[in-house]
Design a protein around this motif. Structure first.
Motif, PDB file in Angstrom:
ATOM      1  N   TYR A 391      17.535  32.016  17.851  1.00 39.98           N
ATOM      2  CA  TYR A 391      16.489  32.465  18.763  1.00 39.98           C
ATOM      3  C   TYR A 391      15.157  31.941  18.253  1.00 39.98           C
ATOM      4  N   GLY A 392      14.320  31.470  19.165  1.00 35.91           N
ATOM      5  CA  GLY A 392      13.008  30.975  18.773  1.00 35.91           C
ATOM      6  C   GLY A 392      12.036  31.027  19.935  1.00 35.91           C
ATOM      7  N   GLU A 393      10.733  30.964  19.579  1.00 38.69           N
ATOM      8  CA  GLU A 393       9.662  30.941  20.580  1.00 38.69           C
ATOM      9  C   GLU A 393       8.778  29.748  20.292  1.00 38.69           C
ATOM     10  N   ARG A 394       8.447  28.990  21.341  1.00 34.64           N
ATOM     11  CA  ARG A 394       7.619  27.788  21.190  1.00 34.64           C
ATOM     12  C   ARG A 394       6.573  27.756  22.298  1.00 34.64           C
ATOM     13  N   SER A 395       5.422  27.132  21.987  1.00 37.94           N
ATOM     14  CA  SER A 395       4.336  27.045  22.966  1.00 37.94           C
ATOM     15  C   SER A 395       4.061  25.597  23.310  1.00 37.94           C
ATOM     16  N   ALA A 396       3.743  25.390  24.586  1.00 37.48           N
ATOM     17  CA  ALA A 396       3.304  24.074  25.058  1.00 37.48           C
ATOM     18  C   ALA A 396       1.793  24.142  25.223  1.00 37.48           C
ATOM     19  N   LYS A 397       1.064  23.563  24.252  1.00 38.23           N
ATOM     20  CA  LYS A 397      -0.385  23.736  24.218  1.00 38.23           C
ATOM     21  C   LYS A 397      -1.074  23.123  25.422  1.00 38.23           C
ATOM     22  N   SER A 398      -0.543  22.027  25.923  1.00 36.18           N
ATOM     23  CA  SER A 398      -1.210  21.366  27.049  1.00 36.18           C
ATOM     24  C   SER A 398      -1.145  22.243  28.295  1.00 36.18           C
ATOM     25  N   GLN A 399       0.023  22.906  28.497  1.00 34.55           N
ATOM     26  CA  GLN A 399       0.165  23.779  29.670  1.00 34.55           C
ATOM     27  C   GLN A 399      -0.194  25.230  29.358  1.00 34.55           C
ATOM     28  N   LYS A 400      -0.497  25.537  28.077  1.00 32.01           N
ATOM     29  CA  LYS A 400      -0.797  26.892  27.640  1.00 32.01           C
ATOM     30  C   LYS A 400       0.312  27.852  28.045  1.00 32.01           C
ATOM     31  N   GLN A 401       1.548  27.388  27.863  1.00 32.12           N
ATOM     32  CA  GLN A 401       2.703  28.205  28.182  1.00 32.12           C
ATOM     33  C   GLN A 401       3.496  28.517  26.923  1.00 32.12           C
ATOM     34  N   TRP A 402       4.208  29.677  26.975  1.00 31.40           N
ATOM     35  CA  TRP A 402       5.110  30.096  25.888  1.00 31.40           C
ATOM     36  C   TRP A 402       6.518  30.250  26.460  1.00 31.40           C
ATOM     37  N   PHE A 403       7.505  29.780  25.680  1.00 35.58           N
ATOM     38  CA  PHE A 403       8.910  29.900  26.089  1.00 35.58           C
ATOM     39  C   PHE A 403       9.723  30.483  24.938  1.00 35.58           C
ATOM     40  N   SER A 404      10.725  31.299  25.314  1.00 35.00           N
ATOM     41  CA  SER A 404      11.689  31.800  24.315  1.00 35.00           C
ATOM     42  C   SER A 404      13.032  31.139  24.590  1.00 35.00           C
TER      43      SER A 404
END
Length: 873
Positions: A391-404
């Motif tokens: 399990y992990g959480e990552r962010s896409a800085k360009s879109q300012k989105q977070w995904f698990s």
């Protein structure tokens, strides 16, 4: 069940029912045969036992009768001496273990000779008539054992009965007749019953105490059964009877010589127990068979229905699962072992709410947002190979989105990964909420600075980093002066604006050198790494300088100042909570020095603070524990040196702290608000003692008691003085209240009406410590005081210092012009006294006259003064 052949089910049910009925019938037949066998075995065991018991009982009675007959022949009461009879009895008693007692009695029943310790009131009453050989059984004591009496007559040479030989035999016990009859079976019943129905012997004894003590008789029906069973002595029969609420299977025989029935029996309960012991395993086997058969029947019947239901349910579950995955808000993707997509439910969107399309056969890691996992792919594979999910959480800085991402593996029988299951969620909104909650919990809502909770964490991080890098950290704890007064005067809205301004100035001053935090309403903190104390001093002075700049808010020009307390890591402490505590102690020291000050924490300051806390704690109990006492210093006339009054002074000798100076404990009492209780104690004690002192003087004496500002402004001092005067009976003109000049100068408008009310009671008022720095000629005409006490600092130096002498002379002259008396405090020498006489001072006080004395010492001093002759100087 609807899919199964109903007729087959019915036939199987019928077959099971017939088999069950057959098994139950066989069980009933077996139980009947077993019961008959148990009864037959009981009969076969009773007959030989009864034969043996009859033979033993008959032989026992016959033998004992012959023994007693021989003894009767050998004993001639008229001719034999008592010693001979006693010897015969003892010998025979020792030879017969069953015999408890052997006695010789006359025809009237009087005992002539006996052995043993069993006595009866009347031996002859135990026998129904003269011809009876065996008497009724009896129990000599309530807790003794049953005894059976047997007798033989003693006849003289003419055949006349002159007495009887009587023997009492033990019925039960290790050496009784039952042992010879092998009465080993605990459940067997054995009885000796007479023709009249009396039970002579019953083994085992009756269950109840009363039944075992009183000779029992059986019912007539029982006797009839015994008569029937013994009609043919050569044939033994058994029959069921009831005896003492117990059903028995019995057999019996008869001893004609003594008219006794010998009965042997076994309780039906015992027969039933034997029958049940044999039946339980058979019944259990039948029961198990029926239960197992029913269980097997249910299994066979349900398997067909279960198989069909499982197939339908599986198909339905697959359908529901497919619908659930399609409707899920999460992205569910199935790939092969090379991360190529096999299934995707299309539930992801990019930052512009455009759906992300994933097609079968594409590489999952080449498409957003799963391309964020490229750097983690080896870690993911290692976790999955070890049998764990990842399990992990990552962010896409360009879109300012977070995904698990939640990834699991599907393996074959050999443990090789054949598929990956990837569940992906857009958690941007949740992260934003978490960030808001984090800021609310860790940052001040008004200033945006880290709050107290976050400050603790930042300090802990700073200390850990400093420890690793061998650095030092300073903590500057600051408090805005008079902030509460600003809030109360101008409102909280203006107070908030000032807090924002202070935070902005603080951040600007600290800049990159440290971290600014907002601890509470008017408390701020700065932490910084430093190399020398001069860096800390420079920052503290810069902060105070910046804060001093006037603030223009809503047309109001305000001036702000701060006090700062400084603690250092690791010099002062290595613990966050201790550092904050030490900085707070240093801050309080700065406040005590005045406005706009800074202080470094020191261990001396810590000891002083602990001393203050100890004082505040101990002073609460000092009055109740009688640790406080009063001492008195005389006031003397300057010209004659006669005693004209006293000043009451309080002393405290603490068992724990030792002697505590008045300056210390009075300050502590004012801090915690108990100074009014101490003052009340001083008033009562001083008034009581001055009444006693007055008896030792031929002129009026006054008593001066110091009154604190707290007593004047925060307690009913007028009511207290009135109550003290009433209870002690002191003339009001004797009591003089001394008030410090500094208090009057600062609170003159507040205390003016209180002083007028005190004066109305008849007491006098004086100003203590006049000239100590707050003197103002204007309030001397306003306050209703009658005396001034010149501060001791002027008296101490006036002989050597011309300025102090001039000022003292001026004060005395001015006071006399205003109609006030003057008291000079701190007189220690003759030269001081001589100069005060020249200046015309009225009264003096100091060690020249007396040091402070307790009641007993002052009493002796006054007596000595009275003993001086009139011409003494």
């Amino acid at each position: 069940m609807s899919k199964v052949d109903i007729r087959t089910a019915r036939w199987f049910t019928l077959l099971y029912s017939l088999l069950s009925l057959l098994m139950l019938s066989a069980l009933i037949a077996f139980s009947y045969a077993t019961w008959s066998n148990v009864k037959q075995q009981a009969y076969e065991s009773l007959t030989p036992h009864n034969k043996s018991l009859t033979r033993v009982v008959g032989r026992f009675f016959s033998h004992q009768e012959s023994v007693l007959t021989e003894l009767a022949h050998s004993v001639m009461i008229e001719n034999k001496p008592d010693a001979f009879i006693q010897t015969r009895l003892d010998d025979l008693r020792r030879a017969t273990p069953q015999m408890r007692v052997l006695a010789v009695i006359d025809t009237k029943g009087s005992i002539l000779a006996t052995t043993g310790n069993i006595h009866t009131l009347e031996w002859l009453d135990l026998f129904d008539h003269d011809q009876v050989i065996i008497g009724r059984p009896f129990r000599p004591t309530f807790v003794g054992e049953n005894i059976l009496p047997i007798r033989k007559p003693i006849k003289n040479e003419y055949g006349v009965t002159t007495g009887y030989v009587v023997a009492a035999y033990r019925l039960l016990g290790n050496d009784a007749i039952w042992q010879e009859a092998e009465e080993a079976e605990s459940k067997r019943r054995s009885m000796i019953i007479g023709e009249d129905g009396r039970v002579y012997i019953s083994y085992p004894e009756s269950d109840t105490f009363w039944q075992s003590f009183v000779s029992q008789k059986v019912e007539e029906g029982f006797l009839n059964i015994l008569a029937e069973l013994t009609q043919q002595s050569s044939e033994w029969k058994t029959q069921g009877v009831q005896y003492q609420n117990e059903n028995l299977l019995i057999t019996a025989s008869r001893i004609e010589a003594y008219h006794f029935y010998i009965v042997s029996g076994i309780p039906n309960d015992d027969l039933f127990s034997r029958w049940l012991e044999r039946m339980k395993y058979v019944a259990l086997a039948v029961l198990v068979f029926l239960i197992v058969g029913l269980f097997v029947f249910r299994i066979i019947l349900n398997r067909a229905s279960l198989f069909e239901s499982s197939r339908n349910s599986a198909e339905h579950n697959v359908f529901k699962l497919s619908k659930a995955i399609e409707q899920s808000s999460s992205s569910v993707i199935v790939t092969d072992e090379n991360w190529r997509i096999e299934y995707a439910n299309k539930r992801l969107s990019d930052g512009d709410d455009i759906s992300i399309s994933l097609a079968s056969g594409q590489l999952l890691l080449e498409h957003f947002p799963h391309d964020l996992l490229k750097t983690d792919i080896e870690i993911i594979r290692e976790n999955l190979l070890n049998g764990n999910n990842w399990y992990g959480e990552r962010s896409a800085k360009s879109q300012k989105q977070w995904f698990s991402y939640s990834i699991s593996a599907v393996t074959d029988d050999l443990g090789h990964i054949i598929n990956y299951m990837v569940v992906t969620q857009d958690i941007t909104e949740r992260k934003q909420v978490e960030m808001r909650l984090y800021k609310q919990a860790n940052y001040d809502a008004l200033t945006g600075l880290p709050n107290r909770r976050r400050t603790n964490g930042l300090l802990a991080e700073a200390f850990e980093k400093a420890w690793k890098n061998n650095q030092c950290v300073a903590v500057l704890y600051m408090d805005v002066d008079n902030f509460k007064q600003i809030n109360n005067t101008f409102g909280h809205l203006l107070g908030d604006q000032i807090s924002l301004l202070i935070a902005a100035r603080l951040q600007q001053t600290v800049a990159e050198r440290g971290t600014a935090c907002h601890m509470s309403g008017d408390e701020f903190l700065v932490s910084m790494v430093f190399n020398s104390d001069q860096e800390i001093i420079t920052l503290a002075e810069n902060i105070m300088t910046v804060m001093k700049q006037p603030v223009l808010l809503e047309g109001k020009k305000l001036f702000i100042s701060v006090n700062i307390g400084i603690a250092r890591y690791p010099e002062d402490s290595a613990d966050v909570s201790s550092i904050l505590q030490h900085a707070d102690i240093a801050l309080n020291a700065s406040k005590n020095q005045g406005l706009c000050r800074y202080s470094f924490f020191s261990h001396a300051l810590d000891e002083k603070n602990k001393r203050k806390v100890e004082l505040e704690t101990e002073i609460c109990h000092a009055l109740a524990n009688n640790e406080l006492s009063m001492v008195y210093q005389t006031k003397n006339k300057i010209n004659t040196e006669d005693v004209c009054g006293f000043e009451a002074l309080m002393r405290w000798q603490s068992p724990r702290l030792g002697f505590v100076s008045p300056e210390e404990f009075i300050s502590a009492a004012e801090e915690i608000g108990i100074i009014d209780k101490l003052g009340e104690f001083a008033l009562y004690q001083a008034c009581r003692d001055v009444q006693k002192f007055q008896h030792l003087s031929n002129q009026p004496l006054a008593m001066a008691v110091n009154i604190s500002m707290y007593q004047l402004t925060n307690s009913d001092i007028v009511g207290t003085i009135k109550q003290v005067l009433n209870e002690t009976g002191v003339n009001p003109c004797v009591l003089e209240l001394e008030i410090a000049e500094s208090m009057l100068a600062q609170h003159h408008e507040e205390v003016q009406p209180i002083l007028n009310n005190l004066l109305a009671l008849g007491v006098s008022l004086s100003i203590d410590g006049f000239g100590s720095g707050y003197s103002s000629l204007s309030y001397l005409t306003r306050f209703p005081v009658s005396a001034l006490k010149i501060d001791r600092n002027f008296i101490a130096n006036m002989v050597e210092n011309r300025s102090d002498a001039t000022l003292t002379h001026t004060v005395i002259t001015m006071a006399h012009k205003l109609g006030l008396k003057v008291v000079a405090g701190g007189i220690e020498g003759e030269d001081q006294l001589a100069l005060l006489r020249v200046y015309g001072c009225d009264l003096g006080q100091g060690t020249y006259f007396t040091k402070p004395l307790n009641f007993e010492q002052m009493t002796r001093h006054l007596k000595i003064q009275q003993e001086k002759p009139d011409w003494a100087i």
